[in-house]
Design a protein around this motif. Structure first.
Motif, PDB file in Angstrom:
ATOM      1  N   ASN A 159     -84.953 205.333  49.634  1.00 40.65           N
ATOM      2  CA  ASN A 159     -83.932 205.780  48.686  1.00 40.65           C
ATOM      3  C   ASN A 159     -82.520 205.544  49.208  1.00 40.65           C
ATOM      4  O   ASN A 159     -81.614 205.180  48.446  1.00 40.65           O
ATOM      5  N   SER A 160     -82.342 205.703  50.517  1.00 42.13           N
ATOM      6  CA  SER A 160     -81.000 205.667  51.105  1.00 42.13           C
ATOM      7  C   SER A 160     -80.397 204.272  51.155  1.00 42.13           C
ATOM      8  O   SER A 160     -79.171 204.132  51.282  1.00 42.13           O
ATOM      9  N   SER A 162     -81.529 201.530  48.956  1.00 42.03           N
ATOM     10  CA  SER A 162     -81.918 200.689  47.816  1.00 42.03           C
ATOM     11  C   SER A 162     -80.746 200.622  46.850  1.00 42.03           C
ATOM     12  O   SER A 162     -79.647 200.218  47.232  1.00 42.03           O
ATOM     13  N   ILE A 163     -80.950 200.992  45.604  1.00 38.91           N
ATOM     14  CA  ILE A 163     -79.833 201.100  44.667  1.00 38.91           C
ATOM     15  C   ILE A 163     -79.910 202.452  43.970  1.00 38.91           C
ATOM     16  O   ILE A 163     -80.920 203.153  44.058  1.00 38.91           O
ATOM     17  N   PHE A 164     -78.828 202.807  43.285  1.00 33.75           N
ATOM     18  CA  PHE A 164     -78.835 204.056  42.526  1.00 33.75           C
ATOM     19  C   PHE A 164     -78.573 203.762  41.056  1.00 33.75           C
ATOM     20  O   PHE A 164     -77.939 202.758  40.703  1.00 33.75           O
ATOM     21  N   SER A 209     -82.095 207.575  43.104  1.00 33.46           N
ATOM     22  CA  SER A 209     -82.383 206.412  43.937  1.00 33.46           C
ATOM     23  C   SER A 209     -83.882 206.220  44.039  1.00 33.46           C
ATOM     24  O   SER A 209     -84.666 207.096  43.658  1.00 33.46           O
ATOM     25  N   HIS A 226     -75.162 201.662  37.469  1.00 34.06           N
ATOM     26  CA  HIS A 226     -75.898 201.553  38.726  1.00 34.06           C
ATOM     27  C   HIS A 226     -75.026 200.921  39.801  1.00 34.06           C
ATOM     28  O   HIS A 226     -73.959 200.368  39.512  1.00 34.06           O
ATOM     29  N   SER A 228     -74.916 200.003  44.534  1.00 33.62           N
ATOM     30  CA  SER A 228     -75.602 199.827  45.817  1.00 33.62           C
ATOM     31  C   SER A 228     -75.561 201.105  46.651  1.00 33.62           C
ATOM     32  O   SER A 228     -74.515 201.761  46.743  1.00 33.62           O
ATOM     33  N   ASN A 229     -76.680 201.429  47.277  1.00 34.04           N
ATOM     34  CA  ASN A 229     -76.722 202.454  48.316  1.00 34.04           C
ATOM     35  C   ASN A 229     -76.595 201.777  49.671  1.00 34.04           C
ATOM     36  O   ASN A 229     -77.250 200.771  49.930  1.00 34.04           O
TER      37      ASN A 229
END
Length: 278
Positions: A159-160, A162-164, A209, A226, A228-229
């Protein structure tokens, strides 16, 4: 993750999808993670081989558990690699096969180029011609509202990193710079954003995420806000967008609520059979 994700997110095998079910839900704001498919894994394998040929670094063996150390010269090399992926006919053909597995007809489907993106860990510099992006709708750039996004990592991401997505804003306006942004400036000006971005304040509690396994692919409407994370690990991912003939007639597609773009980027999308513009 927010509770809203449990309502909107469906993790499913492509075997249980049809064009009607897929698009009806996507255009309503639902999000799919399609489980591993042969075609997506083949695309990843081809990309891994390209990466090794360019950098002599095995993404397969290291699985990105170690930091990829790029230097200034590597930035130019990575841009060449991005071009190689974009213009790879085998990758495009494999993705076309994947789309057919979820019920999309190639004669009616128009696809953007498949882009390779490197997102560094927090505090590190970006590499290549695509930077990590702030919150945005892809529809602000394309001005095409039946656009569907496909996003998949080369290796499993958490999750940290990937993307949101921010589902709260799927039908809610947010301030943005789509009126002043233009694509030609992105092509000419260093560090110019690749898409218009949101300027309105977003509550972090509204972000969701995703953990995406190698071979899985995240699918969502281009109207979703959306971005980027950036986490404690870098990532490499592939992404593209499609649009289809007759979507406007056959489905209730998202409405333009906050885009000030005046020109549709039809030439970004090429028919899978003929190569003609959308």
């Amino acid at each position: 993750m927010m509770n809203i994700e449990k309502k909107l997110l469906t993790k499913i095998s492509y075997r249980y999808l049809s064009e009607e079910r897929f698009k009806k839900k996507i255009f309503n704001g639902d999000i799919f993670i399609i489980k591993k498919s042969k075609e997506i894994l083949e695309i990843i394998k081809i990309t891994e081989k390209y990466f090794y040929n360019f950098f002599e670094y095995s993404l397969i063996n290291n699985a990105m558990s170690k930091k990829i150390r790029f230097n200034k010269e590597d930035d130019k090399v990575f841009k060449i690699l991005q071009s190689r992926v974009k213009n790879c006919k085998i990758i495009r053909e494999r993705f076309s096969r994947f789309l057919s597995k979820i019920g999309l007809k190639s004669k009616d489907t128009f696809m953007d180029m498949i882009s390779l993106r490197f997102s560094p860990m927090i505090g590190e510099k970006k590499v290549g011609n695509l930077s990590p992006t702030h919150a945005h709708r892809d529809t602000w750039a394309s001005n095409i509202f039946n656009q569907i996004n496909f996003w998949f990592p080369i290796q499993t991401v958490q999750n940290s990193n990937s993307i949101f997505l921010v589902p709260k804003y799927f039908k809610q306006k947010i301030e943005n710079n789509s009126q002043s942004w233009n694509y030609s400036s992105f092509k000419r000006i260093k560090n110019y954003p690749s898409v218009p971005i949101a300027s309105g304040k977003i509550n972090k509690k509204d972000l969701i995420s995703f953990k995406i396994l190698k071979g899985e692919i995240l699918c969502f409407s281009g109207n979703h806000l959306h971005g980027s994370n950036l986490g404690e690990k870098e990532r490499i991912n592939l992404e593209t967008r499609i649009t289809c003939r007759n979507d406007i007639k056959n489905f209730d597609i998202p409405k333009n609520i906050d885009s000030f773009s005046n020109f549709k980027k039809n030439n970004w999308f090429k028919n899978l059979d003929t190569g003609e513009n959308y």
